[in-house]
Design an enzyme around this catalytic site. Sequence first.
Site, PDB file in Angstrom:
ATOM      1  N   GLY B  54       0.833  -1.189   0.000  1.00  0.00           N
ATOM      2  CA  GLY B  54       0.000   0.000   0.000  1.00  0.00           C
ATOM      3  C   GLY B  54       0.872   1.244   0.000  1.00  0.00           C
ATOM      4  N   SER B  55       0.305   2.368  -0.407  1.00  0.00           N
ATOM      5  CA  SER B  55       1.014   3.639  -0.286  1.00  0.00           C
ATOM      6  C   SER B  55       0.825   4.161   1.137  1.00  0.00           C
ATOM      7  CB  SER B  55       0.476   4.633  -1.303  1.00  0.00           C
ATOM      8  OG  SER B  55       0.765   4.177  -2.602  1.00  0.00           O
ATOM      9  N   GLY B  56       1.550   5.235   1.453  1.00  0.00           N
ATOM     10  CA  GLY B  56       1.462   5.777   2.805  1.00  0.00           C
ATOM     11  C   GLY B  56       2.626   5.345   3.682  1.00  0.00           C
ATOM     12  N   HIS B  57       3.527   4.523   3.125  1.00  0.00           N
ATOM     13  CA  HIS B  57       4.686   4.045   3.884  1.00  0.00           C
ATOM     14  C   HIS B  57       5.966   4.733   3.435  1.00  0.00           C
ATOM     15  CE1 HIS B  57       2.036   1.004   5.333  1.00  0.00           C
ATOM     16  NE2 HIS B  57       1.911   0.413   4.169  1.00  0.00           N
ATOM     17  N   LYS B 105       5.381  -8.460   2.331  1.00  0.00           N
ATOM     18  CA  LYS B 105       5.191  -8.342   3.772  1.00  0.00           C
ATOM     19  C   LYS B 105       3.982  -9.174   4.181  1.00  0.00           C
ATOM     20  CE  LYS B 105       5.203  -3.847   3.560  1.00  0.00           C
ATOM     21  NZ  LYS B 105       5.469  -3.955   2.112  1.00  0.00           N
ATOM     22  N   HIS B 219       0.020   0.281   9.244  1.00  0.00           N
ATOM     23  CA  HIS B 219      -1.159   0.733   8.522  1.00  0.00           C
ATOM     24  C   HIS B 219      -2.049   1.622   9.369  1.00  0.00           C
ATOM     25  CE1 HIS B 219       0.128  -2.833   6.279  1.00  0.00           C
ATOM     26  NE2 HIS B 219      -0.180  -2.081   5.253  1.00  0.00           N
TER      27      HIS B 219
END
Lengths: 205, 329
Positions: B54-57, B105, B219
Amino acid sequence: MILTVEKTIQWMREIHKRMEANKEQLTALDQAIGDGDHGINMARGFGEVVAKIDGTEYESVADVLKSAAMTLTAKIGGASGPLYGTAFLKMATALQGQEVDQQNLKSAIDQALEGIKMRGNAELGEKTLYDVWYQVADFLGTEKVEDWQEMLEVCQATIEDTRELKATKGRASYLNERSRGHVDPGSMSSYYIFEALATVIEMED
Amino acid sequence: MKKVLNHTDAVVEEMLDGFVKAHSDSLKRLPDTSVVIRNDAPVTGKVGIVSGGGSGHEPAHAGYVGKGMLDAAVAGEVFTSPTPDQVLEAIKAVDSGEGVLLIIKNYTGDVMNFDMAAELAEAEGITVEKVIVNDDVSVEDSTFTSGRRGIAGTVFVHKVAGAIAETKAPLQEVKAAAENVIKQVRSMGVALSPCTVPASGKPSFTLEEDEMEIGIGIHGEPGIERVPLQSADRIADTLLGKILADHEYDNSEVAVMINGMGATPEMELYIVYRQVANLLKEKGITIYANWVGEYMTALEMAGFSITLLKLDHQIKSALSATTDAQAFK
């Protein structure tokens, strides 16, 4: 016939309507025990399904379901994309070349259930959407269904039963004991899928 | 929600666009995808390495694309794993004929989508291997659960697998090196405040001023336990204690990563590093190398994670090898 091409298309539209209307509720459920994007993802995914269907001609129920499956897999991501994508793809495969009555709808849901089990490595009672699909398949295996609202009551009862369970699959499992007392967001979105199905089946032809 | 945004539904698209514009000398975007790849991919004779999530990391995952690390990174929606078709495009773009290693992951969605992508790639005749990172010690490792999450330790897997692949080692050797890192790496995190996913507009959970969440993932989700806020040293004691109890580190050499979750100043990360360094010294564990900063974030969540990687000869030399990945130079 309980599902025609037109009704299957309508089913997807009804699902989308419910995902949009309950986007915040699903997201709130997911915030409690997941990462808080389930409603957003489901509304986006079924929005894409409706957009795809609106621009396509279909010859069979299986074709509509396959189109939905491919779109969900390609557009949702997360765990919901592969799980719902696999479920609809299995239904499409089971219904290939057939008109849909209760008997083969039951077979299709059975196949979807197997697909969810395989993809998600899930078992009954692990507080996932599998529990809801299992009860629907079980319900369709009984006598001839006259009142489709009964199917929804079965789903609701399942969701309530799983509320107090500890999640052992998916992201909710990381919360361990803290997952108790919360409704699984995937169970809830599956409920809306079957609520939409009951609505279109009970529509006048 | 107060964020620097244009449209909440375009955040990933616009971020990737900006990222490749900023680093166009070494990276490019695969057209019509959310895949960032090395300019020179596929590299002849080299195993391709693909990771993502996912994005946001940020800087994960695109920040680790470059010579000596990943060949491609696939970005999903915010905190949502990328879809199989996107991962497939990345695999196809980096395969030079030597096969591709997927670094995943351990989150249900990531595992499922990458699995489906691997099935699709194999159907097209590409050899694909997968490793699943599960370094988070806060999650019980039981056969009845989904297992442990993959968190910041994943960055070390990218680095070591990338360095070995750069030597033109065969796929099985690259995979074995990645698995060796997974065996030797442990992490645990803490959150002092939640984050807000742009599309939802609301914080992922609420915490009182004097509370914190121990054992978080990446997350923005709550951790495994909510406890009263403690001093930096005590938090470090708790996290490191759990890590040391989980794996045999006695008399070993380690690499340490203190990873900020997005809203923790370097000042605080170094305060944590200080205590970790002191504690490891007391225990006779030698720090060979350290990374203090933001490597695997959760938007603007405040908090951090500690990662300990036990070293052997291969891991040490792979960690020291050069890379031009933006986030790990």
